[in-house]
Design an enzyme around this catalytic site. Structure first.
Site, PDB file in Angstrom:
ATOM      1  N   ASP A 203      44.394  39.347  44.162  1.00  0.00           N
ATOM      2  CA  ASP A 203      44.301  40.788  44.307  1.00  0.00           C
ATOM      3  C   ASP A 203      43.856  41.253  42.928  1.00  0.00           C
ATOM      4  OD1 ASP A 203      44.946  43.537  43.996  1.00  0.00           O
ATOM      5  OD2 ASP A 203      46.137  43.404  45.819  1.00  0.00           O
ATOM      6  N   HIS A 204      42.603  41.677  42.828  1.00  0.00           N
ATOM      7  CA  HIS A 204      42.062  41.883  41.478  1.00  0.00           C
ATOM      8  C   HIS A 204      42.807  42.976  40.713  1.00  0.00           C
ATOM      9  CE1 HIS A 204      39.726  45.102  43.412  1.00  0.00           C
ATOM     10  NE2 HIS A 204      39.522  45.585  42.226  1.00  0.00           N
ATOM     11  N   HIS A 266      46.277  46.547  47.189  1.00  0.00           N
ATOM     12  CA  HIS A 266      46.251  47.051  45.806  1.00  0.00           C
ATOM     13  C   HIS A 266      47.364  48.078  45.553  1.00  0.00           C
ATOM     14  CE1 HIS A 266      42.527  44.989  45.798  1.00  0.00           C
ATOM     15  NE2 HIS A 266      41.737  45.972  46.165  1.00  0.00           N
TER      16      HIS A 266
END
Ligand code: BG6
Length: 519
Positions: A203-204, A266
């Site tokens: 999950d960036h 996010h």
């Protein structure tokens, strides 16, 4: 509001005390990117790898193998070179570029054709031998999600997932499933081949410096944690607003929507960092345990506490844009939400009774991802009682805002006496910490840190299977209810605004308002 920006520049001598992360260099290995002809590789992954190379954080003997269906050959490395210049913020004349590009090669393969994988294995062995690279391999799945399972199965069948030596890992890009059942099934398929400690669900957001800084802010300082609870905090808002539309990803977005695309992952990661209990250490097991614990304390979200929106035409950043239904390859009667907001609670001793409002949307007024923590009013507002004749007597609750992006930083709003006024006039001011001003550097895109951690086998900043399943279990009932009933009034917000009116009503019920003066 008046603004008192406190200069918080880090002294160079303090920065020199920070150990260089050069000690964290992975072993020589090969990074294999499946779906390498897609945008992510060119825009994010390869530039991030180059930045790691520039910082001396990649091993000398290292190779990047792009894998996809198209027969690309050397064209691939040339295309990645272009990507570096277009998206990598690099100086074209940097001599390191050519050296770096030599490490990139390409292998054409059909992801779901088992007969192609023996050839891939041979290719990797050949590269390893030629370049004197050891047995470490990291498989990065940047394909469409339907290929995750076949790729994993085929890697397993070729014995590429569990070698006798070396570190083997698999990185999986979101979405990890599209609801609870599919997430469970995917986890099952992944764990049938890879041990959970080899799996890096990326999950960036967790790679963003400002997201990691939430933990440092809370647990690396003594003064905030004692007030970080229901006794002092009135409510919390988390906003992930984008000005972008679907950027040519219509078919993907039609199936996703804002809740699946951004909120379930996010935004929930942000929520966990803000609300989790202090982990016993900054190690994968300890951090991930606390995250799952706090997500599990969220009771199911009543459908009335979730709202959806879809943008119509409007003006964003001074330019006219079309509505979602007129975007390329989008159903002209689409019921997909481009905006989602929810109100939820956390039933534990720290947070009982505190409302959390989360929202994410595309084509909004401003690009801003921000967490705002509003504190309770002081018990007695003595200054309010006085008749102020000064320029303002505006007593507002303390507000802590954590700007994830852009203008990364943290601000604390408090009341200050307006000078030179006879009465005790109070005006809100901001004490502001700005990342770029303090450290003199912009923060990286998140992929650098995550790629490096995955190569090193550090899972702290990656999603765990349990966490993915808990967050899906919260949102699946809402997605099902939404899917069962087409929205009556889509589009319901103009592009370039803060979303639909029904979203405001979500907060008004509790006497709150969205903070739209953000970013
Ligand atoms: C991705 C979503 O995961 O995150 C995109 O699929 C979204 O739709 C993006 O635009 C937002 O990331 P960032 O880093 O720009 O906030």
């Amino acid at each position: 509001m008046a603004s008192a920006t406190v200069q918080m520049k880090v002294r160079p001598e303090d920065l020199n005390q920070v150990p260089k992360s050069g000690e964290r260099i992975p072993n020589p290995g090969i990074l294999v990117i499946f779906g390498a002809s897609g945008d992510l590789t060119k825009r994010k992954l390869v530039p991030a790898l180059f930045h790691l190379e520039q910082d001396g954080l990649l091993p000398k003997n290292f190779a990047i193998v792009g894998v996809a269906r198209r027969p690309l050959g050397d064209e691939f490395a040339a295309d990645m070179r272009e990507g570096l210049i277009d998206f990598g913020d690099v100086d074209k004349s940097d001599p390191k570029i050519d050296e770096f590009v030599k490490k990139i090669s390409y292998y054409a393969l059909s992801f779901d054709d088992a007969s192609h994988y023996a050839g891939l294995k041979q290719e990797l062995d050949k590269i390893a031998q030629e370049k004197n690279i050891g047995p470490d391999r990291l498989f990065y799945l940047a394909t469409a999600p339907e290929y995750f399972a076949p790729i994993i199965e085929n890697l397993g069948a070729q014995g590429m997932a569990q070698p006798e030596q070396g570190r083997i890992g698999v990185v999986i890009e979101k979405p990890f499933g599209h609801d609870l059942d599919s997430a469970r099934e995917l986890n099952h398929q992944v764990n049938a081949v890879f041990h959970e400690n080899q799996v890096f669900r990326i999950d960036h957001y967790l790679g963003k410096e400002t997201v990691q800084n939430i933990l440092v802010f809370r647990f690396g300082n003594g003064i905030f944690e004692p007030i970080w609870n229901r006794n002092y905090i009135d409510h919390v808002q988390i906003t992930a607003a984008e000005t972008l539309g679907v950027e040519g990803r219509g078919p993907f977005y039609e199936k996703a929507g804002a809740l699946r695309d951004v909120v379930q992952n996010h935004v929930m990661e942000l929520l966990s960092f803000v609300t989790m209990e202090p982990p016993s250490s900054f190690e994968a097991e300890a951090v991930r345990r606390e995250k799952v614990k706090v997500w599990r304390a969220i009771p199911s979200i009543p459908i009335k506490d979730a709202v959806r929106g879809q943008y119509g035409p409007g003006v964003v950043d001074g330019k006219k844009v079309v509505g979602y239904r007129d975007e390329d390859r989008v159903n002209p009667e689409s019921g997909t939400e481009t905006y989602a907001a929810v109100k939820l609670g956390i039933e534990n001793w720290r947070w009982a009774g505190v409302p959390f409002y989360l929202r994410a949307g595309k084509r909004m007024k401003k690009r801003a991802t921000e967490i705002s923590i509003q504190f309770k009013q002081p018990p007695l507002l003595i200054f309010n009682r006085m008749q102020a004749s000064g320029p303002c007597n505006d007593i507002q609750p303390n507000l802590l805002t954590i700007r994830i992006q852009p203008n990364e930083g943290i601000a604390l709003r408090f009341g200050a006496k307006v000078p030179n006024t006879p009465n005790m006039s109070v005006c809100p001011v901001n004490m502001d910490f700005d990342y770029a001003a303090a450290f003199g550097t912009s923060t990286a895109n998140g992929y650098e840190r995550l790629l490096l951690d995955a190569m090193l086998g550090d899972q702290t900043l990656f999603a765990h299977r349990d966490g993915v399943e808990v967050t899906w279990s919260l949102y699946t009932p809402i997605l099902e209810a939404w899917a069962a009933k087409n929205p009556e009034v889509f589009p319901n917000y103009f592009a370039g605004t803060w979303g639909p009116d029904c979203s405001d009503r979500l907060l008004e019920r509790e006497g709150h308002v969205w903070r739209n003066n953000i970013g």
